[in-house]
Design a protein around this motif. Structure first.
Motif, PDB file in Angstrom:
ATOM      1  N   PRO A 109       0.810  -1.229   0.000  1.00  0.00           N
ATOM      2  CA  PRO A 109       0.000   0.000   0.000  1.00  0.00           C
ATOM      3  C   PRO A 109       0.837   1.270   0.000  1.00  0.00           C
ATOM      4  O   PRO A 109       0.366   2.339  -0.387  1.00  0.00           O
ATOM      5  N   VAL A 110       2.080   1.167   0.473  1.00  0.00           N
ATOM      6  CA  VAL A 110       3.001   2.311   0.524  1.00  0.00           C
ATOM      7  C   VAL A 110       4.399   1.812   0.184  1.00  0.00           C
ATOM      8  O   VAL A 110       4.672   0.610   0.208  1.00  0.00           O
ATOM      9  N   GLN A 111       5.285   2.727  -0.119  1.00  0.00           N
ATOM     10  CA  GLN A 111       6.684   2.363  -0.282  1.00  0.00           C
ATOM     11  C   GLN A 111       7.402   2.561   1.047  1.00  0.00           C
ATOM     12  O   GLN A 111       6.953   3.318   1.905  1.00  0.00           O
ATOM     13  N   GLY A 112       8.528   1.883   1.209  1.00  0.00           N
ATOM     14  CA  GLY A 112       9.275   2.067   2.444  1.00  0.00           C
ATOM     15  C   GLY A 112      10.163   0.886   2.760  1.00  0.00           C
ATOM     16  O   GLY A 112      10.479   0.057   1.898  1.00  0.00           O
ATOM     17  N   LEU A 113      10.548   0.777   4.025  1.00  0.00           N
ATOM     18  CA  LEU A 113      11.443  -0.264   4.514  1.00  0.00           C
ATOM     19  C   LEU A 113      10.648  -1.282   5.325  1.00  0.00           C
ATOM     20  O   LEU A 113       9.909  -0.912   6.238  1.00  0.00           O
TER      21      LEU A 113
END
Length: 219
Positions: A109-113
């Motif tokens: 749902p989101v970009q990230g780590l």
């Protein structure tokens, strides 16, 4: 139509089983109404299995401030609740129920780590029940978008779903609307979002994975 890699083995097994059933009927009862009836039933059933593992052609929707739907299905929960596994505080929960007819790919749902990945063995209750989020077979993935925003995504098995596949690895950077995994035969995906997140969907709304905007993070 493209077939997802998670379906190769299951499709092959079902094809061999259904072909064996039709062959057995042919050699025991010969050609006729009985064989023709079974041929129609097995072909329809096989096409349903193949359709379940279809991969739709979609242009992913992305946006730094957006939360994109992690799955196809129907929104069944929008509420503030206590998240007890990772955050251990109040969060805004949005849940999407996936019927056996939906595409069963899951997307980030989101970009990230990826900060946390954990699989939990459990029950196979009906996925739309509230307690399925904590009692069913499930996999929890936590994505740190930035220093201020962290999102929890939970894949939940349902009464028919018996296998959850997650491609998430702790410490890996992931892109929004890219494939995260797959749940086989009916299930649910929960999102736990920061309080104050603006939700753009409504209860009972149909959503499309990697396409529908679930909400927006507050400034």
């Amino acid at each position: 139509m493209t077939i997802h890699k998670e379906g190769y083995g299951i499709i092959t097994v079902f094809f061999l089983i259904l072909a064996a059933i039709d062959a057995l009927i042919y050699f025991t009862a010969g050609s006729g109404l009985l064989l023709n009836s079974f041929l129609v039933v097995t072909i329809v059933f096989f096409l349903l299995i193949v359709s379940f593992f279809r991969v739709p052609k979609r242009i992913p929707v992305v946006g730094d401030n957006l939360i994109i739907a992690p799955a196809d299905g129907t929104v069944v929960v929008i509420e503030e609740t206590e998240e007890l596994e990772y955050f251990k505080d109040r969060r805004l929960q949005v849940s999407i129920f996936m019927s056996p007819l939906n595409v069963h790919i899951n997307w980030y749902p989101v970009q990230g780590l990826v900060k946390y990945v954990k699989h939990h063995s459990g029950l196979f209750l009906k996925a739309w029940l509230p307690k399925s989020s904590t009692e069913n077979e499930r996999t929890t993935i936590v994505i740190e978008k930035d220093e201020k925003i962290t999102v929890l995504m939970r894949q939940i098995a349902g009464a028919l779903a018996r296998r959850i596949v997650s491609y998430s690895v702790e410490g890996e950077k992931v892109d929004q609307s890219k494939q995260e995994g797959f749940i086989k035969f009916g299930s649910r995906v929960d999102l736990y979002l920061p309080l104050g997140t603006k939700i753009d969907v409504k209860l009972r709304q149909k959503v499309t994975g990697s396409q529908t905007i679930i909400g927006r993070f507050s400034d």
